[in-house]
Design an enzyme around this catalytic site. Structure first.
Site, short mmCIF file in Angstrom:
data_model
loop_
_atom_site.label_atom_id
_atom_site.label_comp_id
_atom_site.label_asym_id
_atom_site.label_seq_id
_atom_site.Cartn_x
_atom_site.Cartn_y
_atom_site.Cartn_z
N GLY A 52 -49.93 13.92 11.29
CA GLY A 52 -49.40 15.28 11.14
C GLY A 52 -48.33 15.27 10.06
N HIS A 60 -54.46 5.00 8.39
CA HIS A 60 -55.54 5.89 8.83
C HIS A 60 -56.87 5.14 8.93
CE1 HIS A 60 -53.39 9.73 8.69
NE2 HIS A 60 -52.69 9.16 7.73
N CYS A 85 -50.67 7.28 12.53
CA CYS A 85 -49.69 7.85 11.60
C CYS A 85 -48.59 8.61 12.34
CB CYS A 85 -50.41 8.73 10.55
SG CYS A 85 -49.36 9.03 9.12
N TYR A 86 -48.53 9.94 12.25
CA TYR A 86 -47.49 10.67 13.00
C TYR A 86 -47.60 10.34 14.49
CZ TYR A 86 -44.75 14.46 15.02
OH TYR A 86 -43.82 15.17 15.73
#
Ligand code: XMP
Length: 517
Positions: A55, A168, A82-83
């Site tokens: 995000g 990712h 990630c986020y």
């Protein structure tokens, strides 16, 4: 029996649909839900695993999406990406800081084993895109991979089945991303891979039969992938109880209307109604040159013609649509309007039932509502729908109407249909078709001077357009080899009446759009 479920919890990242597709590719059924989904609802869904997406936010910004700590003690395995990785660390008492140097692009990581990295080489390249990083892990966690600038590129608490990666794994630039996702799904969560297209087809057909009973079903068929596959499934389920309404507005590609009609009447058991409305559309479009005005007229006329036809046959039956999963996904906070929402706005095949007709239907059926496009294609192939339809390039609802600049006339439609057919034929022969996402001819309503034998000509210019793209939001013009362009140009001027000049559109998107209008 219901499939095992993986929930992709959406924190607004640009790759959330991609994560879900990758999970499905592993044979695991998954659904995207907002991060705001109440924990009670998540518990009821009883997923076998949960993935947090990336995000655009920073966890320490109070306005950023957060999640109750309770989710981490449900005993359900979680993978944070990630986020999602930073959020896991932050929520459980770790520390997240702003990077001195953002990591973006292909980065080498070194891992130290663990279930996520089973069968992954010690050093590999992953795709990073972050400006914050996890600087201290919560208690109970250990680092499992690092890059030069990111000390906690992956970490885990295997006892609690919590895993996180800063990179990712869902994008193809991550060399072993697929393996890492598979390891999470199969080694950590224990999914069995029970999402199989054959089962989907059989279960859906059985479900449709049960819902429909002896009632009738009406489906709007455009000849595009989604409505064609929906038609195939419904026909297999209820045969002649299905009526497909195909509106031919006269702005289809050369011979396309006949092809669609023949395919569905020959291959499938159903009632096929073709409404030939070309004259009606042309008379409404007479003298109109403004692009938006043309689009509006075609859209409105389509809706009129379609519902007038449907009205004749709608008495207490079902109305079916080729809606697919991306059309239905609610985008997360901070998310751009996804491809799905854009597609919905543009498509008039998924129009809502007019208010005054709602009482005529027993309900709406969306047999493809849980599928991604690639899955729809897989189902289409299994149902035996011809490759030309299943692998069809996108074709706008207003058809050639957005490729004829200025007033649309019968003569111009014919020139463009013939030109487009030649271009497609040459691309098919060239062997580069699979590299192009869309290619077509445009009639810019420009006449230029030329010579033919001893005569001076004053005739149409044809523009050809071919693009490469991942998502149609941005696109690049395709580098078609010169010899292919030469053959196309030759044939267009020699074979298509009223064409004496050809240009190739070398505009990317942005600043151009794919279509010309
Ligand atoms: P643009 O021209 O906006 O096109 O760059 C992006 C993609 O959308 C398709 N397109 C449409 N599809 N109805 C559709 O179903 C429409 O009105 C429409 N207009 C554009 C276009 O062909 C390209 O694939």
């Amino acid at each position: 029996m219901a499939n095992q479920l993986c929930i992709v919890l959406d924190f607004g990242g640009q790759y959330n649909q991609l994560i879900a597709r990758r999970v499905r590719e592993c044979g695991v059924y998954c659904e995207i839900r907002s991060y705001e989904t109440p924990i009670e609802e998540l518990k009821q869904l009883a997923p076998t695993g949960i993935i947090f997406t990336g995000g655009p936010n920073s966890v320490y910004d109070p306005a950023s999406p957060h999640i109750p700590e309770e989710i981490f003690s449900l005993g359900i395995p979680i993978l944070g990406i990630c986020y999602g990785c930073q959020l896991m660390a932050y929520t459980l008492g770790g520390e997240v800081k702003s990077c001195e140097k953002s990591e973006y692009g292909k980065i080498e990581i070194t891992h130290q084993g663990g279930l996520l990295f089973k069968d992954v080489p010690e050093k590999s390249v992953v795709w990073m895109s972050h400006t914050d990083y996890v600087s201290r892990l919560p208690e109970g966690f250990s680092v499992k991979a690092a890059s030069e600038d990111c000390p906690c590129a992956a970490f885990e608490d295997p006892e609690k089945k919590l895993y996180a990666v800063q990179f990712h794994p869902e994008v193809t630039h991550s060399q072993f991303g697929k393996e890492i996702l598979r390891n999470f799904l199969f080694e950590v969560c224990g999914f069995t891979g029970d999402w199989v297209m054959d089962d989907f087809i059989e279960d859906t057909i059985a479900g449709l039969r049960k819902t429909i009973g002896d009632k009738k079903v009406i489906l709007g068929l455009s000849g595009g992938v989604d409505s064609s596959v929906a038609a195939g499934l419904l026909s297999r389920a209820v045969g002649k109880q299905l009526t497909c309404v195909f509106v031919d507005h006269g702005l289809l590609r050369k011979d396309e209307g006949d092809f669609v009609e023949q395919t569905f009447t020959n291959m499938f058991d159903m009632n096929f109604v073709r409404v030939n409305a070309k004259d009606q559309f042309l008379s409404k479009l007479k003298g109109v040159t403004d692009p938006e005005e043309k689009r509006k007229i075609i859209g409105a006329e389509f809706v009129n013609v379609f519902w007038d036809e449907v009205r004749k046959d709608a008495n207490g039956g079902f109305f079916a649509q080729g809606t697919i999963y991306p059309d239905r996904i609610e985008s997360g906070k901070g998310n751009e309007a996804g491809q799905g929402s854009a597609a919905v706005i543009k498509t008039h095949h998924n129009t809502a039932i007019p208010e005054d007709m709602k009482h005529l239907f027993a309900g709406i059926l969306e047999p493809l509502g849980d599928l991604f496009k690639d899955e729809v294609r897989a189902v289409g192939e299994k149902l035996g729908i011809p490759k030309e339809l299943v692998w069809r390039q996108p074709f706008p609802d207003p058809g050639l109407g957005v490729r004829i600049i200025g007033e649309i006339t019968e003569e111009k439609i014919k020139v463009l249909q013939d030109a487009d057919a030649v271009f497609r034929d040459e691309i098919a022969k060239s062997g580069i078709e699979s590299q192009l996402k869309q290619f077509f001819a445009v009639l810019p309503d420009v006449r230029t001077v030329g010579v033919m034998g001893d005569h001076r000509t004053y005739d149409h210019l044809i523009a050809i357009r071919a693009i490469t793209t991942d998502d149609f939001m941005t696109a690049d013009w395709a580098r078609i080899p010169y010899d292919v362009l030469a053959r196309v140009s030759n044939r267009l001027c020699n074979e298509v009446e009223h064409v004496n000049r050809v240009v190739y559109d070398i505009t990317s998107k942005p600043p151009g759009t794919v279509e010309w209008e």
